[in-house]
Design a protein around this motif. Structure first.
Motif, mmCIF file in Angstrom:
data_model
loop_
_atom_site.group_PDB
_atom_site.id
_atom_site.type_symbol
_atom_site.label_atom_id
_atom_site.label_comp_id
_atom_site.label_asym_id
_atom_site.label_seq_id
_atom_site.Cartn_x
_atom_site.Cartn_y
_atom_site.Cartn_z
ATOM 1 N N ASN A 172 0.650 -1.167 0.005
ATOM 2 C CA ASN A 172 0.057 0.065 0.037
ATOM 3 C C ASN A 172 0.884 1.189 -0.028
ATOM 4 O O ASN A 172 0.428 2.348 -0.421
ATOM 5 N N THR A 173 2.176 1.109 0.339
ATOM 6 C CA THR A 173 3.028 2.039 0.263
ATOM 7 C C THR A 173 3.601 1.981 -1.068
ATOM 8 O O THR A 173 4.113 3.300 -1.881
ATOM 9 N N ALA A 174 4.081 0.867 -1.594
ATOM 10 C CA ALA A 174 4.638 0.877 -2.944
ATOM 11 C C ALA A 174 3.936 1.370 -4.022
ATOM 12 O O ALA A 174 4.503 2.003 -5.014
ATOM 13 N N ARG A 175 2.586 0.955 -4.019
ATOM 14 C CA ARG A 175 1.841 1.261 -5.030
ATOM 15 C C ARG A 175 1.629 2.718 -5.553
ATOM 16 O O ARG A 175 2.080 3.058 -6.751
ATOM 17 N N PRO A 176 1.439 3.541 -4.559
ATOM 18 C CA PRO A 176 1.282 5.102 -5.030
ATOM 19 C C PRO A 176 2.563 5.484 -5.267
ATOM 20 O O PRO A 176 2.710 6.415 -6.227
ATOM 21 N N ALA A 234 24.194 -7.671 -8.929
ATOM 22 C CA ALA A 234 25.041 -7.874 -10.249
ATOM 23 C C ALA A 234 23.902 -7.823 -11.482
ATOM 24 O O ALA A 234 24.157 -7.331 -12.492
ATOM 25 N N ARG A 235 22.903 -8.421 -11.160
ATOM 26 C CA ARG A 235 21.879 -8.727 -12.131
ATOM 27 C C ARG A 235 21.365 -7.739 -12.302
ATOM 28 O O ARG A 235 20.706 -7.035 -13.655
ATOM 29 N N ARG A 236 20.895 -6.667 -11.319
ATOM 30 C CA ARG A 236 20.379 -5.193 -11.397
ATOM 31 C C ARG A 236 21.299 -4.661 -12.246
ATOM 32 O O ARG A 236 20.794 -3.482 -13.043
ATOM 33 N N ALA A 237 22.524 -4.436 -11.982
ATOM 34 C CA ALA A 237 23.590 -3.764 -12.627
ATOM 35 C C ALA A 237 23.235 -3.869 -14.085
ATOM 36 O O ALA A 237 23.522 -3.106 -15.207
ATOM 37 N N ASP A 238 23.060 -5.252 -14.471
ATOM 38 C CA ASP A 238 23.140 -5.743 -15.855
ATOM 39 C C ASP A 238 21.937 -5.182 -16.601
ATOM 40 O O ASP A 238 21.972 -4.638 -17.683
ATOM 41 N N ILE A 239 20.711 -4.908 -15.561
ATOM 42 C CA ILE A 239 19.562 -4.306 -16.132
ATOM 43 C C ILE A 239 19.865 -3.010 -16.711
ATOM 44 O O ILE A 239 19.456 -2.391 -17.586
ATOM 45 N N GLU A 240 20.425 -2.178 -15.741
ATOM 46 C CA GLU A 240 20.767 -0.848 -15.744
ATOM 47 C C GLU A 240 21.626 -0.665 -16.953
ATOM 48 O O GLU A 240 21.552 0.334 -17.761
ATOM 49 N N ALA A 241 22.503 -1.635 -17.315
ATOM 50 C CA ALA A 241 23.439 -1.633 -18.416
ATOM 51 C C ALA A 241 22.666 -1.559 -19.818
ATOM 52 O O ALA A 241 23.192 -1.196 -20.657
ATOM 53 N N LYS A 242 21.231 -2.049 -19.716
ATOM 54 C CA LYS A 242 20.819 -2.149 -20.635
ATOM 55 C C LYS A 242 19.975 -0.855 -21.246
ATOM 56 O O LYS A 242 19.047 -0.781 -21.974
ATOM 57 N N GLY A 243 20.220 0.080 -20.500
ATOM 58 C CA GLY A 243 19.553 1.358 -20.338
ATOM 59 C C GLY A 243 18.307 1.698 -19.547
ATOM 60 O O GLY A 243 17.563 2.633 -19.775
ATOM 61 N N TYR A 244 17.863 0.577 -18.840
ATOM 62 C CA TYR A 244 16.868 0.669 -17.525
ATOM 63 C C TYR A 244 16.965 1.482 -16.680
ATOM 64 O O TYR A 244 18.065 1.401 -16.046
ATOM 65 N N THR A 245 15.973 2.246 -16.005
ATOM 66 C CA THR A 245 16.112 3.004 -14.635
ATOM 67 C C THR A 245 15.180 2.022 -13.808
ATOM 68 O O THR A 245 13.800 1.701 -14.248
ATOM 69 N N ILE A 246 15.750 1.486 -12.923
ATOM 70 C CA ILE A 246 14.946 0.598 -11.812
ATOM 71 C C ILE A 246 14.376 1.458 -10.961
ATOM 72 O O ILE A 246 15.050 1.973 -10.077
ATOM 73 N N ILE A 247 12.923 1.558 -11.070
ATOM 74 C CA ILE A 247 12.308 2.632 -10.180
ATOM 75 C C ILE A 247 12.076 1.905 -8.972
ATOM 76 O O ILE A 247 11.808 2.653 -7.737
ATOM 77 N N HIS A 274 21.829 0.061 -7.173
ATOM 78 C CA HIS A 274 21.139 -0.202 -8.421
ATOM 79 C C HIS A 274 19.609 -0.272 -8.605
ATOM 80 O O HIS A 274 18.821 -1.159 -9.061
ATOM 81 N N ALA A 275 18.767 0.434 -7.643
ATOM 82 C CA ALA A 275 17.541 0.828 -7.699
ATOM 83 C C ALA A 275 17.109 2.005 -6.902
ATOM 84 O O ALA A 275 17.833 2.554 -6.122
ATOM 85 N N GLU A 276 16.221 2.833 -7.388
ATOM 86 C CA GLU A 276 15.875 3.943 -6.947
ATOM 87 C C GLU A 276 15.324 4.065 -5.587
ATOM 88 O O GLU A 276 15.492 4.842 -4.549
ATOM 89 N N LYS A 277 14.329 2.934 -5.340
ATOM 90 C CA LYS A 277 13.896 2.661 -4.048
ATOM 91 C C LYS A 277 13.529 1.227 -3.822
ATOM 92 O O LYS A 277 13.215 0.307 -4.979
ATOM 93 N N THR A 278 13.515 0.740 -2.680
ATOM 94 C CA THR A 278 13.339 -0.685 -2.301
ATOM 95 C C THR A 278 12.193 -0.603 -1.506
ATOM 96 O O THR A 278 11.999 0.245 -0.430
#
Length: 233
Positions: free
Chosen positions: A84-88, A191-204, A218-222
């Protein structure tokens, strides 16, 4: 799920796959809509009727969470509190991110699927409903959904099919191959999140139920779902 548990459970998972009618590993599956389920119910395979999770556990104690003393209803309420915090946050971040290549990273066991609340032979494992709702809503607005799990590569096809079968959009699935088994789970997931970012994604957003799912950046918010000090995998 932590790697040590998968080393002991992978054999029974593969055995379950052998006796369950599923599509072949690696084949594409069409995501089917998942009916709304209220607390205490589960979606089971076509040869089984819908039963109460708590009733099943009281009758046979089949789910690992039952042995750990984790109450299903309590767990669902605690999951909803976090989501309920993550969704908004996700909704607002997507609205601000016009033109960005955005992604969300999800853990699987007891984050995306109710793994510890069902016996291994039940297939597909039902979705964690609030996580599914967030993933589908975000994907419909152009966000890619990646899964990063400590599950071993031997069950990658089964895992992907389970996710798609219960309705998840799967932009990518990262499982541990042989070299990854020598790394700490947290280092592997970072390392896998870094790989995703290396493909041009912003992990929100990065969502998991274990500290090892979330550390390393390697993520804006957890967002951390409950694991009750490691009682849930």
């Amino acid at each position: 799920m932590q790697g040590r548990r998968w080393r002991t459970r992978v054999s029974v998972t593969v055995a379950a796959a052998a006796v369950t009618a599923v599509v072949p590993f690696g084949s594409a599956a069409t995501a089917a809509p998942v009916p709304h389920r209220t607390a205490g119910t589960q979606t089971v395979s076509a040869v089984q009727s819908v039963q109460s999770v708590q009733s099943v556990q009281q009758q046979s104690g089949r789910g690992p969470a039952w042995f750990a003393g984790v109450d299903y209803g309590t767990w669902q309420r605690d999951v909803n509190t976090v989501m309920n915090t993550a969704r908004p946050y996700v909704d607002q971040r997507i609205s601000r991110g016009s033109g960005e290549k955005m992604a969300i990273v999800l853990d699987i066991d007891n984050t995306s699927l109710e793994t510890d609340f069902h016996p291994f032979w039940e297939y597909p494992t039902p979705a964690v409903r609030p996580t599914l709702d967030l993933a589908r809503s975000a994907h419909a607005r152009g966000v890619s959904i990646f899964f990063v799990t400590a599950r071993p590569g031997i069950i990658a096809g089964l895992t992907r099919h389970n996710l798609e079968r219960v309705g998840y959009p799967v932009s990518g699935l990262h499982v541990r191959d042989l070299p990854d088994l020598f790394d700490e789970v947290s280092a592997y997931k970072t390392a896998r999140r870094a790989d995703i970012e290396a493909k041009g994604y912003t992990i929100i957003a990065n969502i998991g139920n274990s500290p090892g799912d979330l550390v390393g950046g390697h993520a804006e918010k957890t967002f951390k779902l409950p694991d009750y000090d490691g009682k849930l995998s």
